[in-house]
Design an enzyme around this catalytic site. Sequence first.
Site, PDB file in Angstrom:
ATOM      1  N   SER A 119       0.820  -1.213   0.000  1.00  0.00           N
ATOM      2  CA  SER A 119       0.000   0.000   0.000  1.00  0.00           C
ATOM      3  C   SER A 119       0.847   1.253   0.000  1.00  0.00           C
ATOM      4  O   SER A 119       0.322   2.339  -0.215  1.00  0.00           O
ATOM      5  CB  SER A 119      -0.837   0.060   1.276  1.00  0.00           C
ATOM      6  OG  SER A 119      -1.602  -1.076   1.435  1.00  0.00           O
ATOM      7  N   HIS A 140      -1.169  -2.477  -6.993  1.00  0.00           N
ATOM      8  CA  HIS A 140      -1.893  -2.165  -5.754  1.00  0.00           C
ATOM      9  C   HIS A 140      -3.398  -2.281  -5.975  1.00  0.00           C
ATOM     10  O   HIS A 140      -4.025  -1.372  -6.523  1.00  0.00           O
ATOM     11  CB  HIS A 140      -1.493  -0.749  -5.282  1.00  0.00           C
ATOM     12  CG  HIS A 140      -2.134  -0.340  -3.996  1.00  0.00           C
ATOM     13  ND1 HIS A 140      -2.414   0.971  -3.674  1.00  0.00           N
ATOM     14  CD2 HIS A 140      -2.541  -1.072  -2.926  1.00  0.00           C
ATOM     15  CE1 HIS A 140      -2.979   1.019  -2.482  1.00  0.00           C
ATOM     16  NE2 HIS A 140      -3.064  -0.195  -2.009  1.00  0.00           N
ATOM     17  N   GLU A 152      -3.800   0.411  -8.782  1.00  0.00           N
ATOM     18  CA  GLU A 152      -2.773   1.438  -8.912  1.00  0.00           C
ATOM     19  C   GLU A 152      -1.501   0.718  -9.369  1.00  0.00           C
ATOM     20  O   GLU A 152      -1.118  -0.291  -8.778  1.00  0.00           O
ATOM     21  CB  GLU A 152      -2.551   2.065  -7.523  1.00  0.00           C
ATOM     22  CG  GLU A 152      -2.223   3.511  -7.515  1.00  0.00           C
ATOM     23  CD  GLU A 152      -2.106   4.048  -6.081  1.00  0.00           C
ATOM     24  OE1 GLU A 152      -2.195   3.308  -5.081  1.00  0.00           O
ATOM     25  OE2 GLU A 152      -1.902   5.277  -5.971  1.00  0.00           O
ATOM     26  N   ASN A 190      -3.011   6.054  -0.938  1.00  0.00           N
ATOM     27  CA  ASN A 190      -2.835   6.191   0.512  1.00  0.00           C
ATOM     28  C   ASN A 190      -2.167   7.489   0.922  1.00  0.00           C
ATOM     29  O   ASN A 190      -2.186   7.851   2.098  1.00  0.00           O
ATOM     30  CB  ASN A 190      -2.115   4.973   1.064  1.00  0.00           C
ATOM     31  CG  ASN A 190      -3.079   3.810   1.145  1.00  0.00           C
ATOM     32  OD1 ASN A 190      -4.179   3.946   1.681  1.00  0.00           O
ATOM     33  ND2 ASN A 190      -2.715   2.684   0.571  1.00  0.00           N
TER      34      ASN A 190
HETATM   35  P1  NAD Z   1      -3.889  -9.701   6.118  1.00  0.00           P
HETATM   36  O1  NAD Z   1      -3.321  -9.524   7.481  1.00  0.00           O
HETATM   37  O2  NAD Z   1      -5.357  -9.891   5.932  1.00  0.00           O
HETATM   38  O3  NAD Z   1      -3.178 -10.961   5.383  1.00  0.00           O
HETATM   39  C1  NAD Z   1      -1.789 -11.187   5.366  1.00  0.00           C
HETATM   40  C2  NAD Z   1      -1.579 -12.691   5.207  1.00  0.00           C
HETATM   41  O4  NAD Z   1      -0.181 -12.955   4.968  1.00  0.00           O
HETATM   42  C3  NAD Z   1      -1.974 -13.497   6.436  1.00  0.00           C
HETATM   43  O5  NAD Z   1      -2.907 -14.487   6.076  1.00  0.00           O
HETATM   44  C4  NAD Z   1      -0.657 -14.145   6.898  1.00  0.00           C
HETATM   45  O6  NAD Z   1      -0.830 -15.440   7.439  1.00  0.00           O
HETATM   46  C5  NAD Z   1       0.115 -14.179   5.599  1.00  0.00           C
HETATM   47  N1  NAD Z   1       1.568 -14.328   5.778  1.00  0.00           N
HETATM   48  C6  NAD Z   1       2.346 -13.774   6.720  1.00  0.00           C
HETATM   49  N2  NAD Z   1       3.620 -14.182   6.560  1.00  0.00           N
HETATM   50  C7  NAD Z   1       3.635 -14.994   5.480  1.00  0.00           C
HETATM   51  C8  NAD Z   1       4.644 -15.728   4.818  1.00  0.00           C
HETATM   52  N3  NAD Z   1       5.914 -15.699   5.251  1.00  0.00           N
HETATM   53  N4  NAD Z   1       4.315 -16.473   3.729  1.00  0.00           N
HETATM   54  C9  NAD Z   1       3.036 -16.506   3.300  1.00  0.00           C
HETATM   55  N5  NAD Z   1       2.033 -15.841   3.902  1.00  0.00           N
HETATM   56  C10 NAD Z   1       2.324 -15.091   4.976  1.00  0.00           C
HETATM   57  O7  NAD Z   1      -3.370  -8.442   5.275  1.00  0.00           O
HETATM   58  P2  NAD Z   1      -4.064  -7.743   4.003  1.00  0.00           P
HETATM   59  O8  NAD Z   1      -5.024  -6.714   4.470  1.00  0.00           O
HETATM   60  O9  NAD Z   1      -4.483  -8.786   3.042  1.00  0.00           O
HETATM   61  O10 NAD Z   1      -2.814  -6.926   3.418  1.00  0.00           O
HETATM   62  C11 NAD Z   1      -1.806  -7.553   2.645  1.00  0.00           C
HETATM   63  C12 NAD Z   1      -1.041  -6.500   1.850  1.00  0.00           C
HETATM   64  O11 NAD Z   1      -1.971  -5.792   1.015  1.00  0.00           O
HETATM   65  C13 NAD Z   1      -0.338  -5.443   2.712  1.00  0.00           C
HETATM   66  O12 NAD Z   1       0.864  -5.059   2.078  1.00  0.00           O
HETATM   67  C14 NAD Z   1      -1.327  -4.267   2.677  1.00  0.00           C
HETATM   68  O13 NAD Z   1      -0.710  -3.034   2.876  1.00  0.00           O
HETATM   69  C15 NAD Z   1      -1.863  -4.402   1.264  1.00  0.00           C
HETATM   70  N6  NAD Z   1      -3.191  -3.790   1.040  1.00  0.00           N
HETATM   71  C16 NAD Z   1      -4.149  -3.874   1.994  1.00  0.00           C
HETATM   72  C17 NAD Z   1      -5.389  -3.290   1.770  1.00  0.00           C
HETATM   73  C18 NAD Z   1      -6.485  -3.394   2.801  1.00  0.00           C
HETATM   74  O14 NAD Z   1      -7.509  -2.710   2.663  1.00  0.00           O
HETATM   75  N7  NAD Z   1      -6.333  -4.195   3.815  1.00  0.00           N
HETATM   76  C19 NAD Z   1      -5.663  -2.646   0.552  1.00  0.00           C
HETATM   77  C20 NAD Z   1      -4.657  -2.611  -0.419  1.00  0.00           C
HETATM   78  C21 NAD Z   1      -3.421  -3.179  -0.166  1.00  0.00           C
END
Ligand code: NAD
Length: 282
Positions: A119, A140, A152, A190
């Site tokens: 993000s 993104h 993005e 963001n």
């Molecule tokens: P989340 O916490 O829902 O999911 C992250 C997942 O990664 C978890 O299931 C965890 O078990 C897994 N994980 C951790 N370590 C790992 C590893 N070594 N190997 C494989 N899997 C592993 O997080 P999210 O909200 O899905 O966010 C993920 C990414 O997307 C982040 O970089 C975030 O900034 C980005 N993002 C989030 C949003 C949002 O609205 N939440 C929007 C756009 C982008």
Amino acid sequence: MKIEQVAVVGAGQMGNGIAHVSALAGYKVILIDVNQDALDNGLAAIEKNMARQVSKDKISQADMDVALTNIVGHTNMAGLGDIDLLIEAVAENFELKVKIFNEAQSHVKADCLFASNTSSLSITKLATATDRAERFIGLHFMNPVPMMKLVELISGLATSDEMFGTSKKFAESLGKTVATAEDFPGFIANRILMPMINEAIYTLYEGVGSAEAIDTVMKLGMAHKMGPLELADYIGLDTCLAIMNVLHDGFGDGKYRACPLLVKYVDAGWLGVKTGHGFYNY
Ligand code: NAD
């Protein structure tokens, strides 16, 4: 650069959404999470979300059946030998993301493309930590991925034009519209959204209004679909804090200082919808 098989690392809310739209678009998808429960939950979420799309006539039952056969889940990176694109969607943490890419390097083809769903983190810096900076990009997606039209697209300094073109075509093949952003902290989305959410948290912290009042003002007064505090809960307060810290560190400007109340909630493990407790209870 042809993309037929995709791996998505991280089966959380973003990773399972990216796997969902990729499988529906006909790509073969390997969804990976280190945590078996997270993987199972991610796969279950995909099925539930596709069933909802069927019930709303957005996709057919046959589309769903085919898409589900396109997805397999794994808890490690063995078996990535044939993939053309790896999309990383683990927590917003630079070291963790680098670790994922470095591990993936020994499992994928030399010409496999790398994308991060970060993000806010520097695409240039992430790319430099891999063995393929020209074939690395920021892809993104927005949350929830199956519903939100935007991707993005962020090139790092070394990202090749061919990689940019292939990634744009890939995003468009998922039915998304691409907006291009330069590689600066928070990109476009963001840079604008997160300071607004942080300010909403300060508004709560300073007692200017209740969470309900703040969200009602922004929904009914500004025609936002969701109030900023509800949205923060939905994004994940850990992710919100990580992004504010990237903006603060990256620009060195006090206006990006994370609200102490946000820090406290994260310290308490109140991360929003995903933990059942944030500015609201779920
Ligand atoms: P989340 O916490 O829902 O999911 C992250 C997942 O990664 C978890 O299931 C965890 O078990 C897994 N994980 C951790 N370590 C790992 C590893 N070594 N190997 C494989 N899997 C592993 O997080 P999210 O909200 O899905 O966010 C993920 C990414 O997307 C982040 O970089 C975030 O900034 C980005 N993002 C989030 C949003 C949002 O609205 N939440 C929007 C756009 C982008």
